[in-house]
Write a protein that holds these residues in place. Structure first.
Motif, short mmCIF file in Angstrom:
data_model
loop_
_atom_site.label_atom_id
_atom_site.label_comp_id
_atom_site.label_asym_id
_atom_site.label_seq_id
_atom_site.Cartn_x
_atom_site.Cartn_y
_atom_site.Cartn_z
N LEU A 148 0.83 -1.21 0.00
CA LEU A 148 0.00 0.00 0.00
C LEU A 148 0.87 1.25 0.00
O LEU A 148 1.90 1.31 0.66
CB LEU A 148 -0.91 0.02 1.24
N ARG A 156 -6.36 4.69 1.80
CA ARG A 156 -4.92 4.44 1.87
C ARG A 156 -4.14 5.71 2.24
O ARG A 156 -3.01 5.63 2.70
CB ARG A 156 -4.42 3.89 0.53
N HIS A 240 -8.22 -4.79 2.48
CA HIS A 240 -7.67 -3.83 3.44
C HIS A 240 -8.77 -3.15 4.23
O HIS A 240 -8.55 -2.17 4.89
CB HIS A 240 -6.81 -2.81 2.70
#
Ligand code: SF4
Length: 247
Positions: A148, A156, A240
């Motif tokens: 990421l 993110r 995520h």
């Protein structure tokens, strides 16, 4: 596996992040290797970021563990890269597959290409083919490394280099959090790291074959993922997001 690591306190996590915030990706990986040892794995989609991390990780330890989620819908070029990376680094890629009974039930009810028929269907497919196998994979580690980067946008943008993944009782480490795509490309070129030939055909971000297209010059690098969906905030597969990592 019985987890052999304790959740760090918030203070300890802050200290770690303060120490590593200005560190290089290699220094962050070295910290992770020293802290977690062999219960640490790179969770790789074999995209450009993950290939750079594989090369860095392997230079720290030739026993670097690399895991991947083989959704069974990946492009042929990605499977070719699995083999190339295994040969180049002398590693055995630990592949995790969907539960085929779940796949069969999903396909029988919704069709093979269900993801084109609405976000809920697409998330169901990502759940069966990615999120559930990820949980099984992370059962066997105490820390996972991700590619990421903060400038990939969406959630993110706010990641820490080291987080506690409460859903999997594991450290979640993002050594490239502060890197740009250009820095990743430069690393790949400098160390002649093997990479997916689709990148040279306009695919900056890679995923499953039916859900990824090439992007035009100047387009967002994730514009080719689930390109038919109109809500940019929905463009995550859930890997995520399964549980917010606690910081
Ligand atoms: S990216 Fe597409 S094919 Fe792959 S798991 Fe998600 S919906 Fe299914």
């Amino acid at each position: 596996m019985t987890k052999r690591i304790q959740k760090p306190t918030a203070e300890r996590l802050s200290e770690i992040n303060e120490k590593l915030e200005d560190g290089t990706p290699q220094e962050i990986l070295l910290w992770a290797h020293q802290e977690i040892g062999n219960d640490l794995a790179l969770m790789s989609s074999f995209g450009l970021e993950d290939m750079a991390l594989l090369d860095m990780f392997w230079r720290i330890t030739p026993d670097a563990r690399v895991m991947t989620l083989d959704t069974q819908r990946l492009p042929t070029e990605t499977y070719t890269l699995f083999d190339q990376a295994s040969a180049r680094y002398g590693i055995k890629v630990e592949a995790f597959y969907p539960d085929m009974d779940e796949v069969r039930a999903m396909v029988e009810e919704h069709g093979y290409n269900l993801f084109y028929k609405g976000v809920d269907n697409r998330k169901m497919c990502c759940g069966v083919r990615k999120v559930e196998p990820l949980g099984r994979a992370l059962d066997s580690v105490n820390g996972w490394i991700t590619g990421l980067r903060r400038d990939q946008g969406m959630e993110r943008g706010g990641i820490d280099i080291v987080e506690w993944d409460a859903a999997h009782d594991s450290y979640k480490i993002s050594p490239l959090a502060d890197w740009t795509f250009e820095q990743v490309e430069a690393y790949i070129a400098e160390f002649s790291v093997p990479y997916n030939e689709l990148h040279d055909r306009g695919f900056p971000s890679l995923g499953c074959d039916p859900c990824t297209r090439a992007v035009e010059p100047g387009e967002d690098i994730r514009a080719g993922r689930w390109w038919w969906e109109t809500d940019p905030d929905a463009k995550e597969c859930g890997l995520h997001l399964v549980a917010p990592a606690s910081k």
